[in-house]
Design a protein around this motif. Structure first.
Motif, PDB file in Angstrom:
ATOM      1  N   THR A 166       1.058  -1.185   0.049  1.00 35.77           N
ATOM      2  CA  THR A 166      -0.080   0.015  -0.104  1.00 35.77           C
ATOM      3  C   THR A 166       0.779   1.272  -0.118  1.00 35.77           C
ATOM      4  N   PRO A 167       0.603   2.252  -0.764  1.00 41.50           N
ATOM      5  CA  PRO A 167       1.476   3.419  -0.645  1.00 41.50           C
ATOM      6  C   PRO A 167       1.458   4.082   0.539  1.00 41.50           C
ATOM      7  N   GLY A 168       2.584   4.420   0.944  1.00 40.00           N
ATOM      8  CA  GLY A 168       2.868   4.995   2.052  1.00 40.00           C
ATOM      9  C   GLY A 168       3.556   4.061   3.121  1.00 40.00           C
ATOM     10  N   GLU A 169       3.358   2.790   2.963  1.00 42.89           N
ATOM     11  CA  GLU A 169       3.790   1.851   3.858  1.00 42.89           C
ATOM     12  C   GLU A 169       5.582   1.831   3.970  1.00 42.89           C
ATOM     13  N   ARG A 170       6.069   1.544   5.240  1.00 43.55           N
ATOM     14  CA  ARG A 170       7.474   1.509   5.444  1.00 43.55           C
ATOM     15  C   ARG A 170       7.842   0.255   4.883  1.00 43.55           C
ATOM     16  N   LEU A 171       9.185   0.421   4.214  1.00 43.54           N
ATOM     17  CA  LEU A 171       9.804  -0.744   3.778  1.00 43.54           C
ATOM     18  C   LEU A 171      11.213  -0.445   3.772  1.00 43.54           C
ATOM     19  N   HIS A 172      12.030  -1.637   3.240  1.00 42.96           N
ATOM     20  CA  HIS A 172      13.481  -1.515   3.427  1.00 42.96           C
ATOM     21  C   HIS A 172      13.875  -2.051   1.895  1.00 42.96           C
ATOM     22  N   VAL A 173      14.804  -1.343   1.259  1.00 43.50           N
ATOM     23  CA  VAL A 173      15.237  -1.892  -0.067  1.00 43.50           C
ATOM     24  C   VAL A 173      16.580  -2.302   0.228  1.00 43.50           C
ATOM     25  N   THR A 174      16.769  -3.589  -0.095  1.00 44.11           N
ATOM     26  CA  THR A 174      18.291  -4.120   0.109  1.00 44.11           C
ATOM     27  C   THR A 174      19.078  -3.941  -1.207  1.00 44.11           C
ATOM     28  N   VAL A 175      20.486  -3.500  -0.858  1.00 41.07           N
ATOM     29  CA  VAL A 175      21.196  -3.177  -2.089  1.00 41.07           C
ATOM     30  C   VAL A 175      22.130  -4.059  -2.277  1.00 41.07           C
ATOM     31  N   ASP A 176      22.483  -4.566  -3.390  1.00 39.23           N
ATOM     32  CA  ASP A 176      23.543  -5.499  -3.824  1.00 39.23           C
ATOM     33  C   ASP A 176      24.844  -4.462  -4.010  1.00 39.23           C
ATOM     34  N   LEU A 177      25.665  -4.158  -3.132  1.00 40.51           N
ATOM     35  CA  LEU A 177      26.669  -3.088  -3.137  1.00 40.51           C
ATOM     36  C   LEU A 177      27.758  -3.429  -4.083  1.00 40.51           C
ATOM     37  N   ASP A 178      28.123  -4.910  -4.419  1.00 39.94           N
ATOM     38  CA  ASP A 178      29.059  -5.260  -5.285  1.00 39.94           C
ATOM     39  C   ASP A 178      28.494  -5.010  -6.657  1.00 39.94           C
ATOM     40  N   ARG A 179      27.423  -4.558  -6.917  1.00 44.06           N
ATOM     41  CA  ARG A 179      26.957  -4.088  -8.124  1.00 44.06           C
ATOM     42  C   ARG A 179      26.615  -2.766  -8.600  1.00 44.06           C
ATOM     43  N   ALA A 180      26.575  -1.861  -7.347  1.00 44.23           N
ATOM     44  CA  ALA A 180      26.403  -0.650  -7.466  1.00 44.23           C
ATOM     45  C   ALA A 180      27.491   0.303  -8.045  1.00 44.23           C
ATOM     46  N   HIS A 181      27.202   1.409  -8.337  1.00 45.07           N
ATOM     47  CA  HIS A 181      27.948   2.373  -9.031  1.00 45.07           C
ATOM     48  C   HIS A 181      28.273   3.537  -8.219  1.00 45.07           C
ATOM     49  N   LEU A 182      29.247   4.267  -8.287  1.00 46.14           N
ATOM     50  CA  LEU A 182      29.547   5.572  -7.781  1.00 46.14           C
ATOM     51  C   LEU A 182      30.228   6.280  -8.876  1.00 46.14           C
ATOM     52  N   PHE A 183      29.533   7.711  -8.844  1.00 47.01           N
ATOM     53  CA  PHE A 183      29.977   8.784  -9.718  1.00 47.01           C
ATOM     54  C   PHE A 183      30.232   9.788  -8.846  1.00 47.01           C
ATOM     55  N   ASP A 184      31.356  10.765  -9.333  1.00 48.89           N
ATOM     56  CA  ASP A 184      31.674  12.057  -8.870  1.00 48.89           C
ATOM     57  C   ASP A 184      30.307  12.650  -8.956  1.00 48.89           C
ATOM     58  N   ALA A 185      29.726  13.580  -7.885  1.00 46.31           N
ATOM     59  CA  ALA A 185      28.426  14.277  -8.080  1.00 46.31           C
ATOM     60  C   ALA A 185      28.983  15.700  -8.955  1.00 46.31           C
ATOM     61  N   GLY A 186      30.254  16.198  -8.929  1.00 43.56           N
ATOM     62  CA  GLY A 186      30.388  17.488  -9.738  1.00 43.56           C
ATOM     63  C   GLY A 186      30.600  16.951 -11.182  1.00 43.56           C
ATOM     64  N   THR A 187      31.457  16.091 -11.633  1.00 43.90           N
ATOM     65  CA  THR A 187      31.875  15.828 -13.064  1.00 43.90           C
ATOM     66  C   THR A 187      30.860  14.888 -13.486  1.00 43.90           C
ATOM     67  N   GLY A 188      30.113  14.034 -12.774  1.00 45.10           N
ATOM     68  CA  GLY A 188      29.500  12.917 -13.228  1.00 45.10           C
ATOM     69  C   GLY A 188      30.146  11.721 -13.696  1.00 45.10           C
ATOM     70  N   LEU A 189      31.462  11.585 -13.458  1.00 42.49           N
ATOM     71  CA  LEU A 189      32.392  10.530 -14.027  1.00 42.49           C
ATOM     72  C   LEU A 189      32.378   9.551 -12.964  1.00 42.49           C
ATOM     73  N   ALA A 190      32.437   8.137 -13.609  1.00 44.53           N
ATOM     74  CA  ALA A 190      32.550   7.175 -12.643  1.00 44.53           C
ATOM     75  C   ALA A 190      33.634   7.262 -11.941  1.00 44.53           C
ATOM     76  N   LEU A 191      33.715   6.600 -10.538  1.00 45.04           N
ATOM     77  CA  LEU A 191      34.746   6.615  -9.799  1.00 45.04           C
ATOM     78  C   LEU A 191      35.551   5.530 -10.379  1.00 45.04           C
ATOM     79  N   SER A 192      36.692   5.542 -10.075  1.00 46.54           N
ATOM     80  CA  SER A 192      37.546   3.918 -10.355  1.00 46.54           C
ATOM     81  C   SER A 192      37.298   2.878  -9.808  1.00 46.54           C
ATOM     82  N   GLU A 193      36.969   1.942 -10.328  1.00 44.12           N
ATOM     83  CA  GLU A 193      36.545   0.673  -9.965  1.00 44.12           C
ATOM     84  C   GLU A 193      37.619  -0.294  -9.698  1.00 44.12           C
ATOM     85  N   ALA A 194      39.022   0.070  -9.777  1.00 37.51           N
ATOM     86  CA  ALA A 194      40.014  -0.866  -9.817  1.00 37.51           C
ATOM     87  C   ALA A 194      39.943  -1.974  -8.831  1.00 37.51           C
TER      88      ALA A 194
END
Ligand code: ATP
Ligand code: MG
Length: 357
Positions: free
Chosen positions: A327-355
């Motif tokens: 039901t809309p408004g219902e509290r819930l938790h979103v589980t994240v697969d962090l191994d598959r997440a992406h990080l970008f620099d908020a200023g340049t938009g470029l992906a951070l090194s994933e070395a």
């Protein structure tokens, strides 16, 4: 041989800079897709390769030879345009045969080639019709057959499937991949449809505002987008982006924290965007890496349901089973697969090194 390379293409139309330093290397025999939104410069790039556009700067190389000054006819390329430009007074057969007649092929060679192409494209029953007696999708297939009947150095295709209905488009994606394989020819294929790019390409170049954003295999572009814009353009539903920063071993956003992904080296305090694809999120299990949110809406799509979850001020799109309810408004938790997440620099938009990934 059929390599196509362009270096530093620039082209302006008045104040509009359609191409701004486009460099591409198309390997021999590849299915190379140029993907970008409307106005990105895709058609202009193809026209430059074909020699139909006078460039402000840059060069075109065909099979390793500088062809920048060559006339279009001397380049030995076949182009399928966005508008299919068939001869209105000729039958489909004569349209398909026309490039071979221009080359003075014999009638039996022509008949064999037209037969082969029309069977590949499933248009045998249309051969005696004129364009006015065909649907848009049928004309598009005849135009494709007319281009494919030749054996040029490379094929340039400008959104050749846009006028087909969805079912035929899906079918033609498989067909074109098969035709490409059986001809072993070089295809440079332009589209704004990321599904076409993902499903057909060996390599994809993503173009935005006349600039190449990234070149790679479809998997590389999807799994390792070079910047925030590519991440947003490729993938459906769209990737969700959450503002955050790294603090020690945590990622901290508005009203949430997550363990910092092992693979990132971002320094503390730097403004970041965390990119999360819908299939890497779950509302159905709860884990250590989860974000608190509330149900915003459900989008049932038959085989799955996209769950919109509000986290802070952002809406996250989560791919879930079709049976999911809420039901809309219902509290819930979103589980994240962090191994598959992406990080970008908020200023340049470029992906951070994933070395470290
Ligand atoms: N002949 C022209 N005169 C003026 N502007 C042009 C001309 N051709 C293209 N442009 C402009 O150059 C830019 C790139 O156009 P182009 O046709 O290459 O885009 P595209 O990526 O093929 O877009 P679409 O997906 O809509 O076909 C656009 O802003 C367009 O308006
Ligand atoms: Mg175009």
């Amino acid at each position: 041989m059929g390599t196509v390379a362009v270096h530093g293409l620039c082209k302006s139309f008045g104040k509009v800079q359609a191409l701004d330093g486009v460099t591409l290397d198309v390997p021999d025999g590849s299915f190379f897709v140029v993907l970008g939104p409307s106005g990105a410069g895709k058609t202009t790039t193809l026209r430059a390769i074909a020699g139909l556009e006078k460039l402000d700067a840059g060069s075109v190389h065909l099979d390793g030879r500088d062809a920048t000054g060559d006339a279009p006819a001397a380049r030995d390329l076949a182009m399928v345009f966005q508008s299919y430009a068939l001869y209105p007074r000729r039958t489909a057969y004569e349209n398909i045969a026309s490039p071979l007649r221009a080359r003075r092929c014999s009638s039996s060679e022509i008949a064999a080639a037209v037969e082969q192409m029309s069977s590949l494209l499933h248009i045998e029953r249309l051969l005696q019709r004129r364009p006015a007696q065909m649907s848009g999708g049928e004309m598009q297939r005849v135009a494709l057959a007319r281009a494919l009947v030749r054996r040029p150095r490379a094929f340039l295709m400008d959104e050749p499937l846009t006028n087909l209905d969805l079912k035929l488009r899906v079918e033609m994606r498989t067909e074109l991949t098969r035709i490409h394989r059986s001809l072993g020819a070089t295809f440079v294929y332009v589209t704004n449809d990321q599904v076409e790019a993902m499903s057909m390409a060996d390599r994809v170049a993503v173009l935005k505002e006349g600039k190449v954003q990234q070149v790679g295999t479809p998997t590389e572009v999807y799994e390792r987008p070079a910047n925030q814009w590519v991440a947003g353009f490729v993938g459906s539903p769209r990737i969700s982006l959450l503002a955050c920063r790294a603090e020690g071993d945590r990622l901290v956003g508005e009203g949430w924290t997550l363990p910092r992904p092992r693979w990132t080296t971002a320094e503390d305090g730097r403004p970041l965007l965390l990119g999360l694809r819908a299939e890497d999120l779950s509302v159905e299990q709860r884990g250590d890496a989860s974000l608190p949110g509330e149900l915003y809406g459900l989008e049932p799509l038959g085989d799955r349901t996209v769950v919109d979850v509000r986290v802070g001020t952002e809406i996250l799109k989560v791919k879930a089973r079709p049976t999911v309810t809420g039901t809309p408004g219902e509290r819930l938790h979103v589980t994240v697969d962090l191994d598959r997440a992406h990080l970008f620099d908020a200023g340049t938009g470029l992906a951070l090194s994933e070395a470290g990934r």
